[in-house]
Design a protein around this motif. Structure first.
Motif, mmCIF file in Angstrom:
data_model
loop_
_atom_site.group_PDB
_atom_site.id
_atom_site.type_symbol
_atom_site.label_atom_id
_atom_site.label_comp_id
_atom_site.label_asym_id
_atom_site.label_seq_id
_atom_site.Cartn_x
_atom_site.Cartn_y
_atom_site.Cartn_z
ATOM 1 N N VAL A 54 0.934 -1.279 -0.009
ATOM 2 C CA VAL A 54 0.061 -0.157 -0.089
ATOM 3 C C VAL A 54 0.968 1.379 -0.055
ATOM 4 C CG1 VAL A 54 -2.105 -1.099 1.102
ATOM 5 C CG2 VAL A 54 -0.074 -0.001 2.657
ATOM 6 N N SER A 55 0.389 2.164 -0.528
ATOM 7 C CA SER A 55 1.116 3.627 -0.642
ATOM 8 C C SER A 55 1.034 4.273 0.664
ATOM 9 C CB SER A 55 0.742 4.081 -1.630
ATOM 10 O OG SER A 55 1.516 5.624 -1.774
ATOM 11 N N ASP A 56 2.029 4.590 1.364
ATOM 12 C CA ASP A 56 2.182 5.474 2.495
ATOM 13 C C ASP A 56 2.749 6.850 2.348
ATOM 14 O OD1 ASP A 56 2.040 5.288 5.539
ATOM 15 O OD2 ASP A 56 4.011 6.371 5.038
ATOM 16 N N PRO A 57 2.121 7.914 2.570
ATOM 17 C CA PRO A 57 2.632 9.097 2.289
ATOM 18 C C PRO A 57 3.899 9.387 3.012
ATOM 19 C CG PRO A 57 0.697 9.338 3.686
ATOM 20 C CD PRO A 57 0.732 7.850 3.265
ATOM 21 N N LEU A 58 4.277 8.757 4.153
ATOM 22 C CA LEU A 58 5.463 9.460 4.580
ATOM 23 C C LEU A 58 6.499 8.213 4.239
ATOM 24 C CD1 LEU A 58 6.736 11.020 6.700
ATOM 25 C CD2 LEU A 58 6.126 9.236 8.556
ATOM 26 N N PHE A 59 6.228 7.014 4.311
ATOM 27 C CA PHE A 59 7.156 5.760 4.107
ATOM 28 C C PHE A 59 7.364 5.323 2.659
ATOM 29 C CE2 PHE A 59 6.417 5.914 8.719
ATOM 30 C CZ PHE A 59 7.785 6.315 9.023
ATOM 31 N N GLY A 60 6.506 5.604 1.784
ATOM 32 C CA GLY A 60 6.544 5.077 0.540
ATOM 33 C C GLY A 60 5.296 3.888 0.418
ATOM 34 N N HIS A 61 6.046 2.758 -0.268
ATOM 35 C CA HIS A 61 5.226 1.350 -0.196
ATOM 36 C C HIS A 61 5.472 0.648 0.874
ATOM 37 C CE1 HIS A 61 5.563 2.623 -4.625
ATOM 38 N NE2 HIS A 61 4.498 3.243 -4.247
ATOM 39 N N LEU A 62 4.405 0.406 1.749
ATOM 40 C CA LEU A 62 4.609 -0.671 2.865
ATOM 41 C C LEU A 62 4.019 -1.806 2.494
ATOM 42 C CD1 LEU A 62 4.274 2.013 5.653
ATOM 43 C CD2 LEU A 62 6.308 1.090 4.815
ATOM 44 N N GLU A 63 4.200 -2.940 3.294
ATOM 45 C CA GLU A 63 3.563 -4.488 3.129
ATOM 46 C C GLU A 63 2.300 -4.244 4.053
ATOM 47 O OE1 GLU A 63 5.102 -8.737 3.161
ATOM 48 O OE2 GLU A 63 5.453 -7.569 5.109
ATOM 49 N N ALA A 64 1.382 -4.809 3.374
ATOM 50 C CA ALA A 64 -0.113 -4.849 4.005
ATOM 51 C C ALA A 64 -0.706 -5.995 3.214
ATOM 52 C CB ALA A 64 -0.738 -3.609 3.818
ATOM 53 N N LEU A 65 -2.009 -6.564 3.890
ATOM 54 C CA LEU A 65 -2.422 -7.508 3.508
ATOM 55 C C LEU A 65 -3.643 -6.801 2.417
ATOM 56 C CD1 LEU A 65 -3.261 -10.584 3.900
ATOM 57 C CD2 LEU A 65 -4.889 -9.679 5.778
ATOM 58 N N ILE A 66 -3.707 -7.432 1.199
ATOM 59 C CA ILE A 66 -4.483 -6.808 0.239
ATOM 60 C C ILE A 66 -5.369 -7.889 -0.471
ATOM 61 C CG2 ILE A 66 -2.617 -5.037 -0.306
ATOM 62 C CD1 ILE A 66 -2.228 -6.970 -2.794
ATOM 63 N N ASN A 67 -6.237 -7.221 -1.265
ATOM 64 C CA ASN A 67 -7.258 -8.531 -2.068
ATOM 65 C C ASN A 67 -6.832 -8.605 -3.381
ATOM 66 O OD1 ASN A 67 -9.888 -7.106 0.141
ATOM 67 N ND2 ASN A 67 -9.378 -9.289 -0.022
ATOM 68 N N VAL A 68 -6.722 -9.691 -3.761
ATOM 69 C CA VAL A 68 -6.572 -10.125 -5.426
ATOM 70 C C VAL A 68 -7.976 -10.152 -5.867
ATOM 71 C CG1 VAL A 68 -5.546 -11.342 -6.983
ATOM 72 C CG2 VAL A 68 -4.399 -10.699 -5.053
ATOM 73 N N PRO A 69 -8.675 -9.377 -6.925
ATOM 74 C CA PRO A 69 -10.015 -9.791 -7.096
ATOM 75 C C PRO A 69 -10.448 -10.893 -7.626
ATOM 76 C CG PRO A 69 -9.257 -7.771 -8.183
ATOM 77 C CD PRO A 69 -7.919 -8.508 -7.350
ATOM 78 N N SER A 70 -9.479 -11.646 -8.435
ATOM 79 C CA SER A 70 -9.704 -13.169 -9.002
ATOM 80 C C SER A 70 -8.519 -13.800 -9.228
ATOM 81 C CB SER A 70 -10.316 -12.973 -10.325
ATOM 82 O OG SER A 70 -10.851 -14.159 -10.892
ATOM 83 N N SER A 71 -8.553 -15.088 -8.574
ATOM 84 C CA SER A 71 -7.464 -16.071 -8.771
ATOM 85 C C SER A 71 -8.111 -17.315 -8.527
ATOM 86 C CB SER A 71 -6.480 -15.601 -7.609
ATOM 87 O OG SER A 71 -6.949 -15.857 -6.253
ATOM 88 N N HIS A 72 -6.948 -18.481 -9.100
ATOM 89 C CA HIS A 72 -7.393 -19.736 -8.804
ATOM 90 C C HIS A 72 -6.173 -20.714 -8.157
ATOM 91 C CE1 HIS A 72 -6.257 -20.045 -13.042
ATOM 92 N NE2 HIS A 72 -5.677 -21.142 -12.788
ATOM 93 N N VAL A 73 -6.289 -21.810 -7.892
ATOM 94 C CA VAL A 73 -5.444 -22.772 -7.635
ATOM 95 C C VAL A 73 -5.844 -24.206 -8.018
ATOM 96 C CG1 VAL A 73 -3.990 -24.198 -5.565
ATOM 97 C CG2 VAL A 73 -4.598 -21.455 -5.470
ATOM 98 N N TRP A 74 -5.031 -24.950 -8.479
ATOM 99 C CA TRP A 74 -5.380 -26.488 -8.883
ATOM 100 C C TRP A 74 -4.080 -27.213 -8.680
ATOM 101 C CZ3 TRP A 74 -3.260 -29.644 -12.440
ATOM 102 C CH2 TRP A 74 -2.376 -29.054 -13.533
ATOM 103 N N GLY A 75 -4.675 -28.533 -8.406
ATOM 104 C CA GLY A 75 -3.449 -29.565 -7.882
ATOM 105 C C GLY A 75 -3.850 -31.009 -7.648
ATOM 106 N N THR A 76 -3.136 -31.542 -7.313
ATOM 107 C CA THR A 76 -3.373 -33.152 -6.906
ATOM 108 C C THR A 76 -2.237 -33.418 -5.926
ATOM 109 O OG1 THR A 76 -1.742 -33.814 -8.691
ATOM 110 C CG2 THR A 76 -3.905 -33.706 -9.445
ATOM 111 N N GLU A 77 -2.798 -34.308 -4.996
ATOM 112 C CA GLU A 77 -1.756 -34.703 -4.160
ATOM 113 C C GLU A 77 -2.085 -36.440 -3.860
ATOM 114 O OE1 GLU A 77 -2.962 -32.364 -0.489
ATOM 115 O OE2 GLU A 77 -4.803 -33.251 -0.611
ATOM 116 N N VAL A 78 -0.942 -37.119 -3.367
ATOM 117 C CA VAL A 78 -1.141 -38.455 -3.249
ATOM 118 C C VAL A 78 -0.338 -38.729 -1.898
ATOM 119 C CG1 VAL A 78 0.874 -39.017 -4.736
ATOM 120 C CG2 VAL A 78 -0.936 -40.739 -4.351
ATOM 121 N N GLN A 79 -0.825 -39.668 -1.211
ATOM 122 C CA GLN A 79 -0.102 -40.164 0.107
ATOM 123 C C GLN A 79 -0.331 -41.730 -0.091
ATOM 124 O OE1 GLN A 79 -1.930 -39.090 3.694
ATOM 125 N NE2 GLN A 79 -0.252 -39.842 4.802
ATOM 126 N N TRP A 80 1.030 -42.387 0.585
ATOM 127 C CA TRP A 80 0.850 -43.900 0.327
ATOM 128 C C TRP A 80 1.365 -44.076 1.918
ATOM 129 C CZ3 TRP A 80 5.799 -46.785 0.005
ATOM 130 C CH2 TRP A 80 5.692 -48.330 -0.029
#
Length: 189
Positions: A54-80
């Motif tokens: 996020v943009s901070d007027p004093l410190f510049g760009h600072l880390e923050a929790l943000i929302n990504v409007p749309s995304s996806h995850v896919w995968g597979t898993e196996v256990q023996w």
């Protein structure tokens, strides 16, 4: 811990929404000495919560929790899991994972500058391959004692430490090895 120069930077993000599709199986083999589990999954996110800037007027760009409007995850898993004889166990597992930011999404780079597009990028800290194996043997001794030995192996393929595809944020693949041996009483001490 988030850094900020004003209280408005701690404004909560929108709750993420997940639609999950999963299918899988569990197969137990004769005498219950072996089991094989597998799954395939697809997760569609709206407002996925990730660490961005996020943009901070004093410190510049600072880390923050943000929302990504749309995304996806896919995968597979196996256990023996296998226990061929009393006291011996073997567990092996693997996961394959693909993540992607969909649609239009812009945010600030960790290295400054104007907002840039992260559309099509993978999530940070999401290795494509993860695998683990663990072998163990436990032997019962006289006087309510037991001895055990074992070895474990964990593997993670390369990934990255931020939204951007920048070589400075690359995290190399790595393997961890764990060896153990010990004695314990009937209470597990």
């Amino acid at each position: 811990t988030l850094s900020a120069s004003q209280a408005s930077q701690f404004t909560p993000v929108t709750q993420e929404e997940l639609t999950a599709y999963e299918t899988g199986f569990k197969a137990t083999f004769p005498a219950g000495r072996m089991q094989l589990n597998g799954a395939a999954f697809y997760y569609a996110y709206i407002n996925k919560q990730l660490r961005g800037r996020v943009s901070d007027p004093l410190f510049g760009h600072l880390e923050a929790l943000i929302n990504v409007p749309s995304s996806h995850v896919w995968g597979t898993e196996v256990q023996w899991t296998w226990a061929p004889v009393g006291g011996f166990t073997a567990n092996v597992g693997a996961t394959y994972l693909q993540t992607q930011i969909d649609g239009t999404f812009e945010n600030f780079s960790q290295f400054g500058g104007p907002p840039q597009s992260f559309s099509g990028n993978e999530f940070p800290y999401s290795p494509e391959w993860q695998a683990n194996a663990d072998l163990g043997y436990r032997y019962v001794l006289p006087h309510a004692m037991a001895a055990f030995v074992g070895a474990g192996l964990t593997y993670r393929s390369e990934t990255k430490g931020g939204l951007e595809n920048d070589a400075r944020l690359a995290i190399d693949s790595y393997t961890l090895v764990d060896l153990r041996a010990g004695l314990e009483d009937e209470l597990g001490r």
